[in-house]
Design a protein around this motif. Structure first.
Motif, short mmCIF file in Angstrom:
data_model
loop_
_atom_site.label_atom_id
_atom_site.label_comp_id
_atom_site.label_asym_id
_atom_site.label_seq_id
_atom_site.Cartn_x
_atom_site.Cartn_y
_atom_site.Cartn_z
N THR A 1 1.56 -17.67 -4.16
CA THR A 1 1.06 -18.58 -3.13
C THR A 1 0.05 -17.90 -2.21
N GLN A 2 -0.34 -16.69 -2.53
CA GLN A 2 -1.23 -15.91 -1.67
C GLN A 2 -2.33 -15.30 -2.51
N ARG A 3 -3.55 -15.33 -2.01
CA ARG A 3 -4.69 -14.71 -2.68
C ARG A 3 -4.83 -13.29 -2.15
N ASN A 4 -4.66 -12.31 -3.00
CA ASN A 4 -4.72 -10.92 -2.58
C ASN A 4 -6.05 -10.29 -2.98
N TYR A 5 -6.61 -9.51 -2.09
CA TYR A 5 -7.90 -8.89 -2.34
C TYR A 5 -8.02 -7.63 -1.50
N THR A 6 -9.00 -6.80 -1.84
CA THR A 6 -9.26 -5.60 -1.05
C THR A 6 -10.13 -5.98 0.14
N SER A 7 -9.79 -5.51 1.30
CA SER A 7 -10.56 -5.80 2.50
C SER A 7 -11.88 -5.03 2.49
N SER A 8 -12.81 -5.43 3.35
CA SER A 8 -14.08 -4.71 3.43
C SER A 8 -13.86 -3.26 3.83
N MET B 1 -9.79 -4.70 -15.88
CA MET B 1 -10.10 -5.59 -14.77
C MET B 1 -9.54 -6.99 -15.00
N GLN B 2 -9.59 -7.45 -16.25
CA GLN B 2 -9.04 -8.78 -16.54
C GLN B 2 -7.53 -8.79 -16.37
N LEU B 3 -6.86 -7.73 -16.77
CA LEU B 3 -5.41 -7.67 -16.56
C LEU B 3 -5.10 -7.70 -15.07
N THR B 4 -5.93 -7.03 -14.26
CA THR B 4 -5.74 -7.10 -12.81
C THR B 4 -5.93 -8.53 -12.31
N ASN B 5 -6.95 -9.21 -12.81
CA ASN B 5 -7.16 -10.62 -12.44
C ASN B 5 -5.93 -11.46 -12.73
N ILE B 6 -5.37 -11.26 -13.90
CA ILE B 6 -4.20 -12.03 -14.31
C ILE B 6 -3.02 -11.73 -13.40
N LEU B 7 -2.82 -10.46 -13.05
CA LEU B 7 -1.72 -10.07 -12.17
C LEU B 7 -1.92 -10.59 -10.75
N ARG B 8 -3.16 -10.79 -10.35
CA ARG B 8 -3.46 -11.29 -9.01
C ARG B 8 -3.29 -12.80 -8.92
N ASP B 9 -3.59 -13.52 -10.01
CA ASP B 9 -3.78 -14.97 -9.95
C ASP B 9 -2.70 -15.77 -10.67
#
Length: 299
Positions: free
Chosen positions: A275-282, A169-177
């Motif tokens: 430059t974009q915050r990526n996340y899973t939608s509801s 999960m932390q590696l995913t955070n790093i790849l997202r941010d």
């Protein structure tokens, strides 16, 4: 045993912290029985506080380190300390006592944030995994006694699988941010060995973080390389799902799927994690909950 008003209010404050700060975790673990969920929320509030110390732009390095030192002292004396320094503290203290949460795991979280504050250098994957194990693997270790089945003995392999899920999960955070970490914290968490391997340097990350633009193919290749490593850490929990309380199996698998889905959101954004915050939608989170239910029904 009935809770007093102060303890109930502390659990509610913990839940509110979790709901406000992490929709992914909240939606996944909300599926747990009420008391277990409240314990998870109390531990989440603790970890959120420690993380916020490191991420705060308002504290000097000395002030941040002093707050971590103070918190460490409070953890080491948690059984005898009668102070109530935070709204979530009573719930946290009750959870630690009830479930015998590992003190070592609580202290690893603090050490991980010290690494951040002191500018820990990530030279290779071993460095990144050590950092991720402290700041996120420790969370898996903390949650384990709340989620494991009463008939299952917590052994080293199971504990490592819980730690590995946190690392993934932390590696995913790093790849997202990547862009956010660079702009707000002047941090690059990607291993220098991988940056060199793919010909990515700080100048490229700086430009993409501040100016945006087309994402180069070498960046995409680097991103996918690290994403594949993250996948290996996610997969390690699957053989142990049967050892968790039946009510906890769906939240655990759901949280893994939802976090893993953040990577797919980055791909859909053409790898713009600058430059974009990526996340899973509801809607996507609902689909992943359904997927997790089906996987568990089929096993």
């Amino acid at each position: 045993m009935a809770r007093n008003r102060s303890l109930s209010a502390s659990y509610k404050a913990s839940e509110n912290t979790m709901a406000a700060a992490s929709k992914s975790f909240y939606q996944a673990f909300r599926l747990l029985p009420k008391e277990t969920f409240e314990g998870v929320a109390a531990l989440y509030a603790y970890n959120r506080y420690v993380d916020d110390i490191a991420d705060s732009g308002e504290l000097t390095q000395e002030e941040a380190l002093r707050r971590l030192d103070d918190l460490e002292a409070q953890i080491l004396n948690i059984e005898t300390n009668e102070e109530v320094p935070f709204a979530w503290w009573l719930a946290f203290k009750d959870t630690v006592s009830t479930y015998q949460v590992s003190t070592d795991a609580l202290l690893k979280q603090i050490q991980g944030q010290r690494m951040d504050i002191l500018g820990y250098k990530v030279v290779d994957m071993a460095d990144l995994v050590a950092y991720a194990s402290n700041v996120a693997g420790s969370v898996g270790e903390m949650l384990l006694p709340l989620l494991v089945d009463e008939t299952s003995e917590i052994n080293q392999a199971m504990c490592q699988a819980a730690i590995d899920l946190g690392i993934g999960m932390q590696l995913t955070n790093i790849l997202r941010d990547v862009g956010e970490d660079y702009r707000e914290r002047q941090r690059i968490y990607l291993p220098k060995t991988l940056l060199d391997l793919y010909g990515v340097d700080e100048a490229m990350i700086n430009q993409l973080s501040y100016e945006g633009g087309a994402i180069p193919q070498n960046w995409i290749d680097l991103w996918e390389h690290l994403s594949q490593i993250a996948d290996q850490y996610y997969y390690s929990i699957e053989p142990f799902l049967k050892d968790f309380n039946q009510a906890a199996q769906l939240p655990i698998l759901t949280s893994a799927y939802i976090y893993h889905g953040i990577g797919d959101a980055v791909r859909k954004a053409n790898y713009n994690c600058f430059t974009q915050r990526n996340y899973t939608s509801s809607l996507e989170r609902a689909r992943l909950i359904y997927k997790a239910k089906k996987v568990l029904d089929d096993t």
